[in-house]
Scaffold this motif. Structure first.
Motif, PDB file in Angstrom:
ATOM      1  N   ALA A  17       1.346  -1.926  -0.048  1.00 44.68           N
ATOM      2  CA  ALA A  17       0.046  -0.076   0.228  1.00 44.68           C
ATOM      3  C   ALA A  17       1.715   1.286  -0.223  1.00 44.68           C
ATOM      4  O   ALA A  17       0.620   2.012  -1.007  1.00 44.68           O
ATOM      5  N   ALA A  18       1.666   1.115   0.988  1.00 38.77           N
ATOM      6  CA  ALA A  18       2.514   2.676   0.685  1.00 38.77           C
ATOM      7  C   ALA A  18       3.153   2.107  -0.509  1.00 38.77           C
ATOM      8  O   ALA A  18       3.209   3.810  -1.098  1.00 38.77           O
ATOM      9  N   ILE A  19       4.110   1.979  -1.043  1.00 39.72           N
ATOM     10  CA  ILE A  19       4.681   1.878  -2.719  1.00 39.72           C
ATOM     11  C   ILE A  19       3.394   1.994  -4.300  1.00 39.72           C
ATOM     12  O   ILE A  19       3.993   2.961  -4.413  1.00 39.72           O
ATOM     13  N   MET A  20       1.958   1.862  -3.671  1.00 37.67           N
ATOM     14  CA  MET A  20       1.279   2.087  -4.422  1.00 37.67           C
ATOM     15  C   MET A  20       0.652   3.661  -4.131  1.00 37.67           C
ATOM     16  O   MET A  20       0.209   4.129  -5.615  1.00 37.67           O
ATOM     17  N   PRO A  38      18.183   1.909  -9.646  1.00 39.56           N
ATOM     18  CA  PRO A  38      17.711   2.553  -9.047  1.00 39.56           C
ATOM     19  C   PRO A  38      16.779   2.730  -7.578  1.00 39.56           C
ATOM     20  O   PRO A  38      17.150   1.971  -7.150  1.00 39.56           O
ATOM     21  N   LEU A  39      16.753   3.885  -7.057  1.00 36.63           N
ATOM     22  CA  LEU A  39      15.850   3.750  -5.684  1.00 36.63           C
ATOM     23  C   LEU A  39      14.894   5.044  -6.267  1.00 36.63           C
ATOM     24  O   LEU A  39      15.328   5.865  -6.185  1.00 36.63           O
ATOM     25  N   THR A  40      14.341   4.332  -5.498  1.00 40.18           N
ATOM     26  CA  THR A  40      12.866   5.216  -4.892  1.00 40.18           C
ATOM     27  C   THR A  40      12.336   5.280  -4.242  1.00 40.18           C
ATOM     28  O   THR A  40      12.302   5.016  -2.338  1.00 40.18           O
ATOM     29  N   LYS A  41      11.550   6.264  -4.220  1.00 33.03           N
ATOM     30  CA  LYS A  41      10.898   7.286  -2.581  1.00 33.03           C
ATOM     31  C   LYS A  41       9.937   5.793  -2.103  1.00 33.03           C
ATOM     32  O   LYS A  41       9.322   5.189  -0.723  1.00 33.03           O
ATOM     33  N   ALA A  42       9.891   4.853  -2.822  1.00 32.17           N
ATOM     34  CA  ALA A  42       8.617   3.387  -2.840  1.00 32.17           C
ATOM     35  C   ALA A  42       9.674   2.453  -2.038  1.00 32.17           C
ATOM     36  O   ALA A  42       9.370   1.698  -1.481  1.00 32.17           O
ATOM     37  N   LEU A  44      12.308   3.353  -0.229  1.00 33.43           N
ATOM     38  CA  LEU A  44      11.855   3.118   1.144  1.00 33.43           C
ATOM     39  C   LEU A  44      10.886   3.805   2.102  1.00 33.43           C
ATOM     40  O   LEU A  44      11.011   2.927   3.582  1.00 33.43           O
ATOM     41  N   ALA A  45       9.706   4.406   1.550  1.00 37.51           N
ATOM     42  CA  ALA A  45       8.750   4.159   2.101  1.00 37.51           C
ATOM     43  C   ALA A  45       8.382   2.335   2.470  1.00 37.51           C
ATOM     44  O   ALA A  45       7.501   2.026   3.976  1.00 37.51           O
ATOM     45  N   GLU A  66      17.420  -4.980   1.407  1.00 40.26           N
ATOM     46  CA  GLU A  66      18.401  -4.392   0.400  1.00 40.26           C
ATOM     47  C   GLU A  66      19.002  -2.479   0.922  1.00 40.26           C
ATOM     48  O   GLU A  66      20.104  -2.096   0.500  1.00 40.26           O
ATOM     49  N   GLU A  67      17.848  -2.512   1.721  1.00 36.27           N
ATOM     50  CA  GLU A  67      18.054  -0.721   2.043  1.00 36.27           C
ATOM     51  C   GLU A  67      18.742  -0.386   3.429  1.00 36.27           C
ATOM     52  O   GLU A  67      18.770  -0.027   3.416  1.00 36.27           O
TER      53      GLU A  67
END
Length: 260
Positions: A17-20, A38-42, A44-45, A66-67
């Protein structure tokens, strides 16, 4: 084990849900790591949701994500069990908006994945497995057991990476002969083998341990195998590097997929 698996399914869905939320926005916040991935806000969220959830559920079990993977092997090798997490597997597919990305959570004990969930945020489909408890796919509110194709098709269906098709795989497929190739992103490639929709996933390229652990458990509990080119099961936390060797994922154990 069943109750823990249900909790992990719920946690994976919360991360999804956080990713979406990010997926449906106009700003992915794309950055790049040292290896140019690549690294996105999703990413990390989802990482934050999963790590917080696992610490609440099992505070005594360490987490490798991974993060947050900069944990020395000297420390990791003391772990008998730990959570291995890829908060967003298939970031390139996420950026392309093709829906082929997953949340992967696995419990590792003595080098093997013993419980796992692979969750697909876009479709809300989940795959879950635990040693001795079976393997299941949950889709549209319905839960069903899945199984590999134990006798491979005469013209085998091969699943390959959408974003990482290596020259080695191309050469392997030429040697294999007639086949049908299906391109897919993320750990969904494993899941296609696990539910009998594909016969083989040859991975002759780099992956990290968090890319494979959860989906390997799904495949193995569905009756398949994930083996190195030496025929040994893919193992976890056995060395300093978190990179996997090349490997094969298949259902039909009577066929020699490695020596083609």
């Amino acid at each position: 084990m069943n109750e823990l698996l249900k909790d992990i399914e719920s946690l994976a869905a919360a991360a999804g849900a956080a990713i979406m939320e990010v997926y449906e926005s106009d700003d992915f916040g794309v950055d790049h790591k040292a290896d140019d991935s690549p690294l996105t806000k999703a990413d990390l969220a989802a990482h934050e949701v999963i790590v917080a959830g696992l610490k609440k559920l099992t505070p005594e079990i360490p987490v490798l994500s991974e993060e947050s993977a900069d944990i020395p092997f000297e420390e990791r090798q003391q772990w008998n069990q730990y959570w291995l997490v890829d908060p967003l597997d298939g970031t390139k597919e996420f950026i392309k908006r093709n829906g082929e990305f997953t949340v992967n959570i696995a419990l590792i004990k003595a080098g093997k994945a013993i419980l796992s969930v692979v969750y697909v945020p876009v479709t809300e489909v989940s795959y879950s497995a635990a040693v001795g408890e079976g393997v299941f796919k949950r889709e549209g509110g319905k839960k069903s057991s899945i199984c590999v194709m134990k006798n491979s098709r005469f013209k085998p269906t091969i699943v390959g990476s959408r974003s990482h098709m290596s020259d080695e795989v191309k050469a392997y497929l030429e040697r294999l002969g007639q086949h049908e190739l299906v391109s897919m992103g993320s750990s969904l490639k494993f899941c296609l083998v696990a539910e009998g929709k594909a016969d083989l996933y040859p991975r002759l390229g780099l992956t990290s341990e968090w890319d494979t652990a959860a989906a390997q458990c799904i495949v193995e509990q569905a009756g398949g195998q994930v083996v190195t080119l030496e025929g040994e099961p893919l193992m976890y936390n056995t060395k300093d590097s978190l990179l996997n060797p090349h490997f094969m994922v298949f259902g039909d154990k009577s066929r020699d997929w490695v020596n083609i």
